[in-house]
Design an enzyme around this catalytic site. Structure first.
Site, PDB file in Angstrom:
ATOM      1  N   CYS A   2      76.499   8.077  -6.109  1.00 44.02           N
ATOM      2  CA  CYS A   2      75.307   7.038  -6.318  1.00 44.02           C
ATOM      3  C   CYS A   2      74.763   7.034  -5.013  1.00 44.02           C
ATOM      4  O   CYS A   2      75.332   6.949  -4.013  1.00 44.02           O
ATOM      5  CB  CYS A   2      75.822   5.695  -6.533  1.00 44.02           C
ATOM      6  SG  CYS A   2      76.866   5.596  -8.226  1.00 44.02           S
ATOM      7  N   ARG A  27      73.675  12.986  -4.654  1.00 42.74           N
ATOM      8  CA  ARG A  27      74.775  11.921  -4.828  1.00 42.74           C
ATOM      9  C   ARG A  27      74.968  11.452  -6.390  1.00 42.74           C
ATOM     10  O   ARG A  27      76.100  10.988  -6.621  1.00 42.74           O
ATOM     11  CB  ARG A  27      74.748  10.666  -3.858  1.00 42.74           C
ATOM     12  CG  ARG A  27      74.386  10.829  -2.408  1.00 42.74           C
ATOM     13  CD  ARG A  27      74.184   9.664  -1.377  1.00 42.74           C
ATOM     14  NE  ARG A  27      75.382   8.846  -1.706  1.00 42.74           N
ATOM     15  CZ  ARG A  27      76.336   8.946  -0.682  1.00 42.74           C
ATOM     16  NH1 ARG A  27      76.155   9.634   0.089  1.00 42.74           N
ATOM     17  NH2 ARG A  27      77.202   7.927  -0.923  1.00 42.74           N
ATOM     18  N   TRP A  75      75.798   8.283 -10.269  1.00 42.79           N
ATOM     19  CA  TRP A  75      76.820   9.066 -10.907  1.00 42.79           C
ATOM     20  C   TRP A  75      77.760   8.116 -11.704  1.00 42.79           C
ATOM     21  O   TRP A  75      78.451   7.374 -11.021  1.00 42.79           O
ATOM     22  CB  TRP A  75      77.380   9.877  -9.626  1.00 42.79           C
ATOM     23  CG  TRP A  75      78.360  10.774 -10.352  1.00 42.79           C
ATOM     24  CD1 TRP A  75      78.144  12.198 -10.546  1.00 42.79           C
ATOM     25  CD2 TRP A  75      79.719  10.526 -10.330  1.00 42.79           C
ATOM     26  NE1 TRP A  75      79.074  12.998 -10.849  1.00 42.79           N
ATOM     27  CE2 TRP A  75      80.210  11.902 -10.737  1.00 42.79           C
ATOM     28  CE3 TRP A  75      80.753   9.649 -10.200  1.00 42.79           C
ATOM     29  CZ2 TRP A  75      81.641  12.150 -11.140  1.00 42.79           C
ATOM     30  CZ3 TRP A  75      82.053   9.944 -10.623  1.00 42.79           C
ATOM     31  CH2 TRP A  75      82.400  11.109 -11.078  1.00 42.79           C
ATOM     32  N   ASN A 101      77.029   1.318  -4.894  1.00 45.15           N
ATOM     33  CA  ASN A 101      77.523   2.541  -4.829  1.00 45.15           C
ATOM     34  C   ASN A 101      78.999   1.994  -4.782  1.00 45.15           C
ATOM     35  O   ASN A 101      79.428   1.528  -3.719  1.00 45.15           O
ATOM     36  CB  ASN A 101      77.112   3.370  -3.693  1.00 45.15           C
ATOM     37  CG  ASN A 101      77.914   4.467  -3.305  1.00 45.15           C
ATOM     38  OD1 ASN A 101      77.894   5.065  -2.209  1.00 45.15           O
ATOM     39  ND2 ASN A 101      78.427   5.021  -4.360  1.00 45.15           N
ATOM     40  N   GLY A 102      80.126   2.772  -5.638  1.00 50.20           N
ATOM     41  CA  GLY A 102      81.460   2.364  -5.405  1.00 50.20           C
ATOM     42  C   GLY A 102      81.909   1.984  -6.683  1.00 50.20           C
ATOM     43  O   GLY A 102      81.345   2.066  -7.724  1.00 50.20           O
ATOM     44  N   GLU A 487      87.289  29.917  -3.848  1.00 46.82           N
ATOM     45  CA  GLU A 487      86.013  29.277  -3.360  1.00 46.82           C
ATOM     46  C   GLU A 487      85.049  30.059  -4.216  1.00 46.82           C
ATOM     47  O   GLU A 487      83.979  29.382  -4.750  1.00 46.82           O
ATOM     48  CB  GLU A 487      85.775  29.633  -1.852  1.00 46.82           C
ATOM     49  CG  GLU A 487      84.449  29.017  -1.391  1.00 46.82           C
ATOM     50  CD  GLU A 487      83.993  27.545  -1.919  1.00 46.82           C
ATOM     51  OE1 GLU A 487      84.986  26.683  -2.302  1.00 46.82           O
ATOM     52  OE2 GLU A 487      82.834  27.227  -1.758  1.00 46.82           O
ATOM     53  N   LYS A 491      82.613  28.170  -6.709  1.00 47.87           N
ATOM     54  CA  LYS A 491      81.221  28.247  -6.897  1.00 47.87           C
ATOM     55  C   LYS A 491      80.543  28.679  -8.162  1.00 47.87           C
ATOM     56  O   LYS A 491      79.477  28.154  -8.626  1.00 47.87           O
ATOM     57  CB  LYS A 491      80.529  29.395  -5.786  1.00 47.87           C
ATOM     58  CG  LYS A 491      80.470  29.143  -4.331  1.00 47.87           C
ATOM     59  CD  LYS A 491      79.553  27.975  -3.979  1.00 47.87           C
ATOM     60  CE  LYS A 491      80.380  26.518  -4.303  1.00 47.87           C
ATOM     61  NZ  LYS A 491      81.216  25.822  -3.185  1.00 47.87           N
ATOM     62  N   GLU A 494      81.042  25.776 -10.956  1.00 49.74           N
ATOM     63  CA  GLU A 494      80.028  24.734 -10.665  1.00 49.74           C
ATOM     64  C   GLU A 494      78.898  24.964 -11.017  1.00 49.74           C
ATOM     65  O   GLU A 494      77.937  23.742 -11.689  1.00 49.74           O
ATOM     66  CB  GLU A 494      80.085  24.616  -8.973  1.00 49.74           C
ATOM     67  CG  GLU A 494      81.446  23.801  -8.557  1.00 49.74           C
ATOM     68  CD  GLU A 494      81.218  23.674  -6.834  1.00 49.74           C
ATOM     69  OE1 GLU A 494      81.335  22.339  -6.519  1.00 49.74           O
ATOM     70  OE2 GLU A 494      80.742  24.472  -6.080  1.00 49.74           O
ATOM     71  N   HIS A 510     101.698  38.249 -12.862  1.00 49.46           N
ATOM     72  CA  HIS A 510     102.665  37.205 -13.401  1.00 49.46           C
ATOM     73  C   HIS A 510     101.878  36.153 -14.156  1.00 49.46           C
ATOM     74  O   HIS A 510     102.245  35.119 -14.574  1.00 49.46           O
ATOM     75  CB  HIS A 510     103.015  36.311 -12.456  1.00 49.46           C
ATOM     76  CG  HIS A 510     103.858  37.173 -11.453  1.00 49.46           C
ATOM     77  ND1 HIS A 510     105.279  37.815 -11.528  1.00 49.46           N
ATOM     78  CD2 HIS A 510     103.845  37.606  -9.794  1.00 49.46           C
ATOM     79  CE1 HIS A 510     105.637  38.551 -10.682  1.00 49.46           C
ATOM     80  NE2 HIS A 510     104.913  38.246  -9.741  1.00 49.46           N
ATOM     81  N   LYS A 609      77.503  15.361  -5.084  1.00 50.97           N
ATOM     82  CA  LYS A 609      77.668  16.148  -3.607  1.00 50.97           C
ATOM     83  C   LYS A 609      78.768  15.069  -2.868  1.00 50.97           C
ATOM     84  O   LYS A 609      79.869  15.797  -2.007  1.00 50.97           O
ATOM     85  CB  LYS A 609      76.616  16.278  -3.003  1.00 50.97           C
ATOM     86  CG  LYS A 609      77.010  16.951  -1.740  1.00 50.97           C
ATOM     87  CD  LYS A 609      75.766  17.993  -1.201  1.00 50.97           C
ATOM     88  CE  LYS A 609      75.958  18.788  -0.116  1.00 50.97           C
ATOM     89  NZ  LYS A 609      77.212  19.985  -0.666  1.00 50.97           N
TER      90      LYS A 609
HETATM   91  C1  G6P Z   1      82.296  17.238  -4.256  1.00 55.89           C
HETATM   92  C2  G6P Z   1      81.369  18.355  -4.028  1.00 55.89           C
HETATM   93  C3  G6P Z   1      81.783  19.607  -3.304  1.00 55.89           C
HETATM   94  C4  G6P Z   1      82.800  19.028  -2.255  1.00 55.89           C
HETATM   95  C5  G6P Z   1      83.907  18.000  -2.427  1.00 55.89           C
HETATM   96  C6  G6P Z   1      84.456  17.612  -1.056  1.00 55.89           C
HETATM   97  O1  G6P Z   1      83.227  17.549  -5.231  1.00 55.89           O
HETATM   98  O2  G6P Z   1      80.875  18.692  -4.860  1.00 55.89           O
HETATM   99  O3  G6P Z   1      81.059  20.609  -2.749  1.00 55.89           O
HETATM  100  O4  G6P Z   1      83.603  20.210  -1.701  1.00 55.89           O
HETATM  101  O5  G6P Z   1      83.145  16.970  -2.994  1.00 55.89           O
HETATM  102  O6  G6P Z   1      83.247  16.756  -0.281  1.00 55.89           O
HETATM  103  P1  G6P Z   1      83.428  16.622   1.053  1.00 55.89           P
HETATM  104  O7  G6P Z   1      82.101  16.005   1.447  1.00 55.89           O
HETATM  105  O8  G6P Z   1      84.383  15.790   1.497  1.00 55.89           O
HETATM  106  O9  G6P Z   1      83.486  18.153   1.813  1.00 55.89           O
END
Ligand code: G6P
Length: 614
Positions: A2, A27, A75, A101-102, A487, A491, A494, A510, A609
């Protein structure tokens, strides 16, 4: 999660608020809304499901008069993303509006108590409970808005950053925070509130980061006041931002994600600038030199992080173990905080976070500090909560990352971890001068090597057309590049919503090998390193079962070229820096597949994010 924005000044608030919301949309983007106090002291609240652009359409014919207002992009946590649950929420009189926010953890109890007092609720949110509580206290005690906010926050358990306006006090805006970020921008005759500095930067570079349990009282033509929960004045520490508006724009690229991928030669250059001496003899990380003894005497390192930052942590483990010969554990912050961990003052906890606001990582830090461990932060956002909650640390300095899927922050984190391992290894004398020079040279070469790797863009774009409509992907890697496989898979899922799994290549037999057929493509990360021979047999195992293989290989690798369906050639690099280079084709592959599928790569569904809730 948020984003909140507030404005109080002489300019029309609506434009400033909406522009700010666009900046904070990373956010959360389930719904958005704005509350304006008009020049005749009326409250106009407009909110709607969807993105900020939907809010703008919704407001086209509306009265958006007013020079004071608050706004929100959501969010969803409590209650589905719809018009009613969207913020701002208003009290029953319709005079007080609040954005939040929270999460208010005890909102059920508060709600029941307010219902007994005759309050009724329109939404399913915890936020509406808070605004009703503020109004209830204000009416009951016949007090000012700030006293009512302070009284209400005393009742609240949870995390919050809030902004509140009230038509009874049309020249006042209140902000408060606990465990969620809130920045105050101080301009000439105008004041801003925001979840981060990005909505503020084009109006002023003077900011104050609110601390937990502080309340900001912003009044027209009066200096900013900050009080703590006991109503005692708190210090106002004005900082100067070092950020430019151009960093927040797409700079000619169709998406932030692509811009951020292509920015990496520069961001890595900024990340290492002044830190790896040109002689290669020394790695200068002030966070390490200032706490030399801690690093020399540490018995163990525990890395805590979430998401992509956790993957960087896995690479950090290899680096620190190999170069600095120190035992390392890597934990998901969300698990670690509830695992009753054994930590001692001889431990170093490294918290990695792009945003510096991730709630679980912040909670893990607090726990580590209670146990007496030394906490070292690796963050991107300057002045963020995690950067401030740690004993020491290193910024990755890659500039604002707007695309929700992390790219340049990941390579920045891995680069900092490589420098950190080198700095500690040098201190502890665990590596030879020759190795030290070799790694330092490789770090310095990264920007150039990334530029060379980015030339793969066109061929990856073509390749992505072949795999746009598959349903599953497997990513395999070994050693330093096992986390790269995780990773790469993250990606892809996501932003393209294709299911993808990352696996250590040798573990494939396995379990995941059962999935392999002609419909399951496998991305194999196979640079020319110690594991090269072994990974060739993994590729053969996939091919033998009819699977197709996209292999990331070192330039000139003719062996894999013969067996794989497609190869993506990267420059030759020492193994320990290869994850930075390898991540470039994986980022581009995910990007192009998602674009071909018509996905919104910068704002993928359901994600945000910055995850400031549990
Ligand atoms: C969210 C974002 C990710 C990020 C993760 C941790 O899930 O979408 O891209 O890696 O949070 O965020 P940070 O800001 O702690 O790296």
């Amino acid at each position: 999660m948020c984003g909140i924005v507030g404005y109080l000044g002489d300019k029309p608030a609506y434009e400033i608020l909406v522009k700010g919301l666009h900046r904070l949309e990373y956010r959360g983007y389930d719904s958005s809304g704005v509350a304006l106090v008009s020049s005749d002291s009326k409250l106009n609240v407009y909110k709607t499901r969807g993105k900020v652009a939907d809010l703008e359409r919704f407001c086209e014919e509306k009265d958006v008069d007013g020079t004071i207002g608050i706004a929100h992009t959501r969010w969803a946590t409590h209650g589905e993303p719809n018009d009613i649950n969207a913020h701002p929420h208003v009290g029953r009189s319709g005079n007080i509006a609040l954005v939040h926010n929270g999460t208010i953890e005890n909102y059920h109890v508060l709600k029941e108590a307010l219902e007994l007092e005759g309050c009724t609720f329109k939404s399913e949110t915890d936020t509406e409970v808070l605004v009703q509580l503020i109004e209830y206290i204000k009416e009951k005690n016949n007090c000012s808005l700030v006293d009512a906010v302070r009284g209400a926050l005393k009742e609240v358990v949870g995390a919050y950053a809030i902004a509140v306006v009230d038509t009874d006090e049309p020249d006042t805006m209140i902000g408060a925070r606990k465990s969620s970020p809130l920045v105050i921008g101080i301009g000439e005759g105008e004041t801003f509130l925001a979840s981060d500095a990005t909505p503020i930067i084009e109006y002023t570079d003077k900011v104050v980061y609110l601390n937990d349990d502080e309340i900001a009282i912003i009044r027209k033509n009066e200096p900013l006041q900050i009080v703590n929960s006991d109503n005692m004045p708190a210090a106002i520490d004005i900082k100067t931002l070092r950020m430019s508006v151009s960093q927040l724009e797409k700079g000619g690229y169709p998406h932030f994600m692509l811009k951020e991928i292509f920015e990496q030669p520069r961001t890595i250059h900024d990340c290492i600038r002044g830190r790896v001496a040109s002689s290669g003899d020394e790695v200068l990380l002030s966070g390490v030199t200032e706490h030399k003894e801690r690093f020399l005497n540490a018995h163990r390192v525990v890395i805590v992080a979430c998401g992509t930052s956790w993957h960087a942590g896995l690479i950090g483990k290899r680096l620190l173990q190999e170069i600095a010969r120190i035992p390392v554990e890597v934990e998901y912050a969300s698990e670690f905080r509830y695992s009753n961990p054994v930590l001692t003052p001889d431990d170093i906890v490294i918290a990695i976070s792009q945003s510096g606001e991730t709630a679980d990582t912040l909670a893990a830090i607090q726990m580590a500090r209670k146990c007496g461990a030394f906490v070292y932060g690796i963050c991107n956002v300057i002045g963020s909560s995690i950067a401030r909650a740690t004993d020491s640390g290193t910024y990755i300095h890659v500039g604002p990352e707007i695309g929700v899927a992390s790219t340049k922050a990941f390579t920045g984190q891995v680069t900092v971890l490589t420098m950190l391992a080198l700095a500690i290894g040098t201190l502890k004398n665990t590596i030879s001068k020759e190795t030290r020079l070799q790694i330092a040279d490789a770090i310095r070469a990264l920007p150039t090597l990334i530029s060379q790797t980015l030339k793969l863009n066109d061929s990856i774009e073509k390749l992505s057309g072949i795999y746009t409509y598959v349903h599953n992907f497997l990513y395999l890697g070994r050693g330093y590049n096992y986390p790269s496989a995780l990773e790469g898979a993250l990606k892809l899922k996501e932003i393209s919503y294709i299911h993808a799994e990352g696996y250590p290549a040798a573990e494939m037999k396995h379990g995941p090998i059962a999935l392999i057929d002609h419909e399951l493509p496998t991305v194999v990360i196979a640079p020319d390193d110690e594991m090269h021979e072994k990974i060739i047999s993994n590729i053969q195992q996939v091919k033998a079962r009819g699977g197709s293989v996209i292999a990331v290989v070192t330039k000139g690798d003719t062996t894999i070229k013969e067996i794989a369906d497609h190869v993506l050639e990267i420059p030759k690099v020492p193994e320990c820096v290869s994850p930075v280079i390898v991540s470039v084709p994986l980022q581009l592959l995910a990007y192009h597949i998602a674009i071909k599928k018509g996905c919104n790569v910068d704002m993928p569904r359901n994600l945000a994010k910055s995850v400031t809730v549990e």
